[in-house]
Design a protein around this motif. Structure first.
Motif, PDB file in Angstrom:
ATOM      1  N   ILE A 165       1.108   6.974  -6.627  1.00 58.22           N
ATOM      2  CA  ILE A 165       0.087   8.006  -6.822  1.00 58.22           C
ATOM      3  C   ILE A 165       0.710   9.389  -6.666  1.00 58.22           C
ATOM      4  CG2 ILE A 165      -1.991   9.047  -5.801  1.00 58.22           C
ATOM      5  CD1 ILE A 165      -2.858   6.130  -5.090  1.00 58.22           C
ATOM      6  N   GLU A 166       1.481   9.575  -5.601  1.00 48.48           N
ATOM      7  CA  GLU A 166       2.108  10.878  -5.358  1.00 48.48           C
ATOM      8  C   GLU A 166       3.050  11.270  -6.486  1.00 48.48           C
ATOM      9  OE1 GLU A 166       3.949  10.497  -1.528  1.00 48.48           O
ATOM     10  OE2 GLU A 166       2.046  10.780  -0.455  1.00 48.48           O
ATOM     11  N   VAL A 167       3.849  10.332  -6.957  1.00 49.31           N
ATOM     12  CA  VAL A 167       4.801  10.614  -8.035  1.00 49.31           C
ATOM     13  C   VAL A 167       4.049  10.977  -9.320  1.00 49.31           C
ATOM     14  CG1 VAL A 167       6.548   9.551  -9.529  1.00 49.31           C
ATOM     15  CG2 VAL A 167       6.682   9.253  -7.053  1.00 49.31           C
ATOM     16  N   ALA A 168       2.993  10.236  -9.621  1.00 44.43           N
ATOM     17  CA  ALA A 168       2.212  10.522 -10.833  1.00 44.43           C
ATOM     18  C   ALA A 168       1.549  11.893 -10.740  1.00 44.43           C
ATOM     19  CB  ALA A 168       1.166   9.439 -11.050  1.00 44.43           C
ATOM     20  N   ILE A 169       1.002  12.226  -9.589  1.00 49.89           N
ATOM     21  CA  ILE A 169       0.371  13.542  -9.399  1.00 49.89           C
ATOM     22  C   ILE A 169       1.412  14.648  -9.553  1.00 49.89           C
ATOM     23  CG2 ILE A 169      -0.750  15.056  -7.710  1.00 49.89           C
ATOM     24  CD1 ILE A 169      -2.637  12.938  -8.881  1.00 49.89           C
ATOM     25  N   ASP A 170       2.584  14.461  -8.950  1.00 44.87           N
ATOM     26  CA  ASP A 170       3.640  15.471  -9.059  1.00 44.87           C
ATOM     27  C   ASP A 170       4.141  15.598 -10.490  1.00 44.87           C
ATOM     28  OD1 ASP A 170       3.386  15.963  -6.379  1.00 44.87           O
ATOM     29  OD2 ASP A 170       5.177  14.841  -5.784  1.00 44.87           O
ATOM     30  N   ARG A 171       4.120  14.508 -11.245  1.00 49.09           N
ATOM     31  CA  ARG A 171       4.526  14.549 -12.657  1.00 49.09           C
ATOM     32  C   ARG A 171       3.564  15.405 -13.473  1.00 49.09           C
ATOM     33  NH1 ARG A 171       4.991  15.254 -17.285  1.00 49.09           N
ATOM     34  NH2 ARG A 171       5.855  13.907 -18.889  1.00 49.09           N
ATOM     35  N   ILE A 172       2.298  15.332 -13.128  1.00 46.74           N
ATOM     36  CA  ILE A 172       1.284  16.112 -13.837  1.00 46.74           C
ATOM     37  C   ILE A 172       1.480  17.604 -13.590  1.00 46.74           C
ATOM     38  CG2 ILE A 172      -1.195  16.612 -13.955  1.00 46.74           C
ATOM     39  CD1 ILE A 172      -1.616  13.585 -13.307  1.00 46.74           C
ATOM     40  N   GLY A 173       1.793  17.957 -12.362  1.00 50.15           N
ATOM     41  CA  GLY A 173       2.020  19.363 -12.036  1.00 50.15           C
ATOM     42  C   GLY A 173       2.183  19.553 -10.549  1.00 50.15           C
ATOM     43  N   ILE A 183       0.835  -1.201   0.000  1.00 46.09           N
ATOM     44  CA  ILE A 183       0.000   0.000   0.000  1.00 46.09           C
ATOM     45  C   ILE A 183       0.872   1.253   0.000  1.00 46.09           C
ATOM     46  CG2 ILE A 183      -1.765   1.287   1.260  1.00 46.09           C
ATOM     47  CD1 ILE A 183      -2.763  -1.262  -0.170  1.00 46.09           C
ATOM     48  N   GLU A 184       1.994   1.234   0.713  1.00 43.29           N
ATOM     49  CA  GLU A 184       2.915   2.379   0.702  1.00 43.29           C
ATOM     50  C   GLU A 184       3.498   2.582  -0.692  1.00 43.29           C
ATOM     51  OE1 GLU A 184       4.359   5.675   1.710  1.00 43.29           O
ATOM     52  OE2 GLU A 184       3.654   4.554   3.456  1.00 43.29           O
ATOM     53  N   ILE A 185       3.808   1.503  -1.390  1.00 42.68           N
ATOM     54  CA  ILE A 185       4.322   1.605  -2.757  1.00 42.68           C
ATOM     55  C   ILE A 185       3.266   2.228  -3.667  1.00 42.68           C
ATOM     56  CG2 ILE A 185       5.037   0.261  -4.780  1.00 42.68           C
ATOM     57  CD1 ILE A 185       6.309  -1.740  -2.722  1.00 42.68           C
ATOM     58  N   VAL A 186       2.029   1.781  -3.559  1.00 38.68           N
ATOM     59  CA  VAL A 186       0.945   2.333  -4.379  1.00 38.68           C
ATOM     60  C   VAL A 186       0.734   3.806  -4.043  1.00 38.68           C
ATOM     61  CG1 VAL A 186      -1.525   2.205  -4.877  1.00 38.68           C
ATOM     62  CG2 VAL A 186      -0.175   0.112  -4.747  1.00 38.68           C
ATOM     63  N   ASN A 187       0.771   4.144  -2.761  1.00 34.88           N
ATOM     64  CA  ASN A 187       0.624   5.544  -2.348  1.00 34.88           C
ATOM     65  C   ASN A 187       1.728   6.406  -2.957  1.00 34.88           C
ATOM     66  OD1 ASN A 187      -0.329   7.841  -0.782  1.00 34.88           O
ATOM     67  ND2 ASN A 187       1.405   7.461   0.569  1.00 34.88           N
ATOM     68  N   THR A 188       2.947   5.927  -2.908  1.00 37.49           N
ATOM     69  CA  THR A 188       4.063   6.674  -3.488  1.00 37.49           C
ATOM     70  C   THR A 188       3.900   6.812  -4.995  1.00 37.49           C
ATOM     71  OG1 THR A 188       5.523   5.933  -1.713  1.00 37.49           O
ATOM     72  CG2 THR A 188       6.576   6.766  -3.711  1.00 37.49           C
ATOM     73  N   LEU A 210      -6.161  10.366  -0.128  1.00 33.75           N
ATOM     74  CA  LEU A 210      -6.747   9.026  -0.169  1.00 33.75           C
ATOM     75  C   LEU A 210      -5.662   7.947  -0.139  1.00 33.75           C
ATOM     76  CD1 LEU A 210      -9.609   9.634  -2.739  1.00 33.75           C
ATOM     77  CD2 LEU A 210      -9.819   9.367  -0.256  1.00 33.75           C
ATOM     78  N   GLY A 211      -4.550   8.189  -0.826  1.00 32.48           N
ATOM     79  CA  GLY A 211      -3.430   7.260  -0.752  1.00 32.48           C
ATOM     80  C   GLY A 211      -2.888   7.155   0.663  1.00 32.48           C
ATOM     81  N   SER A 212      -2.797   8.289   1.323  1.00 30.21           N
ATOM     82  CA  SER A 212      -2.335   8.319   2.710  1.00 30.21           C
ATOM     83  C   SER A 212      -3.307   7.570   3.624  1.00 30.21           C
ATOM     84  CB  SER A 212      -2.184   9.769   3.169  1.00 30.21           C
ATOM     85  OG  SER A 212      -1.764   9.829   4.504  1.00 30.21           O
ATOM     86  N   LEU A 213      -4.590   7.736   3.381  1.00 29.27           N
ATOM     87  CA  LEU A 213      -5.608   7.021   4.155  1.00 29.27           C
ATOM     88  C   LEU A 213      -5.476   5.509   3.959  1.00 29.27           C
ATOM     89  CD1 LEU A 213      -8.144   7.063   5.962  1.00 29.27           C
ATOM     90  CD2 LEU A 213      -9.492   7.296   3.849  1.00 29.27           C
ATOM     91  N   ALA A 214      -5.193   5.085   2.748  1.00 33.76           N
ATOM     92  CA  ALA A 214      -5.003   3.656   2.481  1.00 33.76           C
ATOM     93  C   ALA A 214      -3.835   3.107   3.298  1.00 33.76           C
ATOM     94  CB  ALA A 214      -4.781   3.418   0.985  1.00 33.76           C
ATOM     95  N   VAL A 215      -2.753   3.882   3.375  1.00 30.77           N
ATOM     96  CA  VAL A 215      -1.601   3.461   4.191  1.00 30.77           C
ATOM     97  C   VAL A 215      -2.012   3.365   5.656  1.00 30.77           C
ATOM     98  CG1 VAL A 215       0.705   4.090   5.007  1.00 30.77           C
ATOM     99  CG2 VAL A 215       0.119   4.381   2.597  1.00 30.77           C
ATOM    100  N   LEU A 216      -2.742   4.355   6.137  1.00 30.12           N
ATOM    101  CA  LEU A 216      -3.180   4.347   7.535  1.00 30.12           C
ATOM    102  C   LEU A 216      -4.038   3.123   7.829  1.00 30.12           C
ATOM    103  CD1 LEU A 216      -3.300   5.834  10.272  1.00 30.12           C
ATOM    104  CD2 LEU A 216      -5.334   7.019   9.407  1.00 30.12           C
TER     105      LEU A 216
END
Length: 121
Positions: free
Chosen positions: A77-85, A70-75, A98-104
């Motif tokens: 997501i974050e990397v893809a979002i940061d790539r967009i802008g 789940i931490e890998i998936v969260n990361t 939501l990714g952070s919530l999944a980790v929690l």
């Protein structure tokens, strides 16, 4: 332009190589993953000292793996979002939240499983 697709053992080799690169990047750049990986490794070793059935041990190790996945998936997501802008956008923030919530939640599952097993030893 056609992208070359590998098959057979060559595909497996390159898939493992890509996975290893991802793991090294995570260890070097994501402190949360690094901390969770170290704790998971220590708890996995600790699980071998417990007087528990193999299936219970599998459960304990599996929930630790679940946290890491789940931490890998969260990361990702974050990397893809940061790539967009990098500018703030409510939907980008929501995706990261939501990714952070999944980790929690995965941490809660792991904590619950370990608590129940240790309580009943």
């Amino acid at each position: 332009m056609k992208i070359q697709k590998y098959t057979g053992l060559k595909r497996v080799y390159f898939a493992l190589l890509n996975s290893f690169r991802g793991f090294v990047w995570l260890i070097n750049n994501e402190s949360a993953f690094k901390q969770e990986f170290i704790i998971s490794a220590m708890l996995t070793l600790f699980s071998f000292y417990l007087s528990i059935d193999a299936l219970v041990q599998l459960l304990l190790v599996s929930v630790l793996g679940f946290v890491l996945v789940i931490e890998i998936v969260n990361t990702a997501i974050e990397v893809a979002i940061d790539r967009i802008g990098l500018e703030h956008h409510p939907l980008s923030g929501l995706a990261k939240d939501l990714g952070s919530l999944a980790v929690l939640f995965s941490l809660f599952v792991a904590l619950a499983a370990w608590s129940v097993v240790l309580w009943n030893i």
